[in-house]
Design a protein around this motif. Structure first.
Motif, PDB file in Angstrom:
ATOM      1  N   PHE A 299       5.837  -7.433  -2.903  1.00  0.00           N
ATOM      2  CA  PHE A 299       5.116  -7.578  -1.628  1.00  0.00           C
ATOM      3  C   PHE A 299       5.711  -6.663  -0.559  1.00  0.00           C
ATOM      4  N   ARG A 302       4.606  -3.217  -1.224  1.00  0.00           N
ATOM      5  CA  ARG A 302       3.171  -2.977  -0.982  1.00  0.00           C
ATOM      6  C   ARG A 302       2.786  -3.065   0.486  1.00  0.00           C
ATOM      7  N   TYR A 303       3.417  -3.989   1.228  1.00  0.00           N
ATOM      8  CA  TYR A 303       2.895  -4.295   2.579  1.00  0.00           C
ATOM      9  C   TYR A 303       3.901  -4.068   3.702  1.00  0.00           C
ATOM     10  N   GLY A 304       5.147  -3.732   3.375  1.00  0.00           N
ATOM     11  CA  GLY A 304       6.184  -3.650   4.415  1.00  0.00           C
ATOM     12  C   GLY A 304       6.703  -5.052   4.709  1.00  0.00           C
ATOM     13  N   ARG A 307       4.642  -7.880   7.203  1.00  0.00           N
ATOM     14  CA  ARG A 307       3.391  -8.362   6.597  1.00  0.00           C
ATOM     15  C   ARG A 307       3.695  -9.099   5.288  1.00  0.00           C
ATOM     16  N   ALA A 308       4.627  -8.579   4.522  1.00  0.00           N
ATOM     17  CA  ALA A 308       4.981  -9.220   3.245  1.00  0.00           C
ATOM     18  C   ALA A 308       5.431 -10.662   3.499  1.00  0.00           C
ATOM     19  N   LEU A 311       2.656 -12.971   4.543  1.00  0.00           N
ATOM     20  CA  LEU A 311       1.841 -13.338   3.371  1.00  0.00           C
ATOM     21  C   LEU A 311       2.584 -14.362   2.499  1.00  0.00           C
ATOM     22  N   GLU A 361      -9.267 -10.611   4.704  1.00  0.00           N
ATOM     23  CA  GLU A 361      -8.037 -10.283   5.452  1.00  0.00           C
ATOM     24  C   GLU A 361      -6.793 -10.215   4.573  1.00  0.00           C
ATOM     25  N   LEU A 362      -6.833 -10.866   3.409  1.00  0.00           N
ATOM     26  CA  LEU A 362      -5.664 -10.845   2.533  1.00  0.00           C
ATOM     27  C   LEU A 362      -5.704  -9.700   1.531  1.00  0.00           C
ATOM     28  N   GLY A 363      -6.892  -9.105   1.383  1.00  0.00           N
ATOM     29  CA  GLY A 363      -7.025  -7.987   0.443  1.00  0.00           C
ATOM     30  C   GLY A 363      -6.612  -8.391  -0.960  1.00  0.00           C
ATOM     31  N   ASP A 364      -5.883  -7.490  -1.629  1.00  0.00           N
ATOM     32  CA  ASP A 364      -5.539  -7.761  -3.027  1.00  0.00           C
ATOM     33  C   ASP A 364      -4.359  -8.729  -3.166  1.00  0.00           C
ATOM     34  N   ALA A 365      -3.861  -9.279  -2.041  1.00  0.00           N
ATOM     35  CA  ALA A 365      -2.714 -10.193  -2.128  1.00  0.00           C
ATOM     36  C   ALA A 365      -3.122 -11.608  -2.524  1.00  0.00           C
TER      37      ALA A 365
END
Ligand code: FES
Ligand SMILES: [Fe+2]
Length: 460
Positions: A299, A302-304, A307-308, A311, A361-365
């Motif tokens: 995570f 992928r997201y920094g 944001r990780a 999430l 808003e969560l995309g592929d997460a």
């Protein structure tokens, strides 16, 4: 118009007169063992409590489409919870009007009608009798409403949680929930779209009275002792008191967490003020679960970091217990439901929840969050609930000592300034107090004493 049938004089051993002196059985500081052990009291509860107040049945995400159904119970009444062909959510009695057999033997499904397995009477999912085999054998008019399925007369949802009552005088659900509704809102609103979807469940059955589970639902006194092995396992490789509910170990009553009683038997324990509010604050509290580190690293890549961690918090357990009397709790990310079976037997069911991502808003997460959420939700039922149900079974066993009559719940009672009634009438106390139990047993007593205006209804 629907047909209402009054059941105010439903036959039970409680009858129209008091079975017991309820004020003797439920006192300010103690309750009598009989309320957990007497089959006649249990029988009366199935109508006065599971019938007299709003009882949780199911979540709307379990019946998302027209003609979806699940089978549940209201007390001991078998029910079919259905979203009918017109989209109306109904709680049909799962009992054929012919000779009384269980109409639907499935746990869930999708159908416009239910055919009785015994003699083949067929009912629409609105509850109306649709037809019977060889109708020429009946002189009676089978269009009479009395042949349609009984239904719970009042079924209401609050933000997806479906509750029902037989009590025609009960307040509307939202008023009944009152000050606990905004706490439920907070539990939901941390998730995308303010929603969760129910998935499968951990199912426990214990040999003890259902109230033992509700009495424990806000109990902050037992945690450090009953769940010691869980806390030690979770914290074995963590810093001091860093994981799970380890904050209960030292001096829980001096921490910012607290319990609050909001009326009508409902209460919550708010442990959120113990935590640092930051992205990753909840995630940091989670004990080690299989795959956790690799998800976390992935995570962050992928997201920094920020944001990780925001999430990952969606997979972390929300540190509140929200309890709606008599059978519903939100704990962590679970919906826990207590189902009485007999005076000394109860199902305790932990429904897991997933997040949904309707706006993208969560995309592929989202898939990974829900996979992790399953891991974190496996932990407490498997390593913590086992401690609790062991306690419930051992209490039931202890209460078989008939001469030793009383159960005490007076922690915090009589200490000046400890239990506070706030301006809105809610009651707050330190995390280990038993004020919540003293209050919900008063609501139990009120219902047991009341002559309730109960009814069932049928389609006309
Ligand atoms: S009991 Fe249902 S058709 Fe006879
Ligand atoms: Fe517990």
């Amino acid at each position: 118009m629907t047909t209402l049938e009054k059941i105010g004089a439903a036959p039970s051993r409680l009858g129209a007169t008091a079975l017991y002196d309820w004020d003797h059985l439920v006192q300010e500081d103690r309750v009598h063992r009989l309320i957990y052990t007497d089959p006649a009291i249990f029988e009366a509860e199935m109508t006065h409590v599971f019938g007299g107040t709003w009882t949780y049945l199911a979540h709307e995400s379990e019946i998302p489409n027209e003609n979806d159904f699940i089978t549940r119970r209201l007390g001991l009444r078998p029910l079919i919870i259905v979203r009918d062909m017109n989209g109306t959510v109904r709680a049909l009695y799962n009992r054929c009007t012919h000779r009384g057999t269980t109409l639907c033997r499935w746990d869930k499904g999708n159908t416009r009608s239910f055919q009785c397995p015994y003699h083949g009477w067929n009912f629409l999912n609105t509850g109306k009798l649709r037809g019977v085999p060889w109708p020429e054998g009946y002189a009676a008019d089978l269009r009479d409403a009395k042949y349609n399925l009984a239904q719970v007369p009042r079924v209401e949802s609050y933000r997806g949680f479906i509750f029902a009552t037989l009590n025609m005088d009960a307040l509307p659900l939202i008023e009944h929930l009152g000050p606990i509704a905004p706490v439920i809102d907070e539990w939901l609103d941390r998730n995308p779209g303010g929603k969760v979807v129910v998935c499968e469940a951990n199912r426990f059955k214990y040999k003890g009275n259902w109230k033992l589970a509700y009495d424990n639902s806000c109990d902050g006194y037992h945690v450090a002792y009953s769940h010691r092995s869980l806390l030690e396992t979770e914290n074995r490789m963590a810093g001091d008191n860093a994981k799970g509910m380890a904050y209960y170990r030292d001096s829980p009553d001096t921490l910012a967490m607290y319990m609050r009683y909001t009326g009508n038997g409902n209460h919550y324990k708010d442990k959120r003020p113990n935590l640092e509010k930051r992205p990753g604050g909840l995630w940091a509290l989670e004990a080690a679960q299989p795959g956790m580190e690799s998800y976390e690293a992935d995570f962050i890549r992928r997201y920094g970091r920020d944001r990780a961690f925001a999430l990952l918090d969606l997979a972390g357990s929300e540190p509140v217990n929200i309890n709606v009397f008599p059978n519903f709790s939100l704990l962590g990310n679970h919906i826990q439901v207590f189902e009485p079976i007999s005076v000394g037997e109860t199902n305790a069911i932990w429904y897991g929840t997933m997040v949904v991502d309707e706006t993208g808003e969560l995309g592929d997460a989202v898939t990974d969050i829900n996979a992790l959420r399953m891991r974190t939700q496996e932990a407490f039922p498997n390593f913590g609930e086992v401690d609790d149900v062991a306690n419930f079974e051992q209490v039931q066993r202890g209460l078989m000592a008939v001469e030793d009559e009383w159960v005490y719940m007076h922690r915090g009672l009589g200490i000046p300034g400890r239990v506070k009634t706030l301006a809105d009438g809610t009651i707050t106390a330190p995390a280990t107090d038993e004020a919540f139990m003293r209050e919900h047993v008063k609501e139990w007593k009120r219902l047991m004493k009341s002559r309730l205006n109960l009814a069932i209804r049928r389609e006309p």
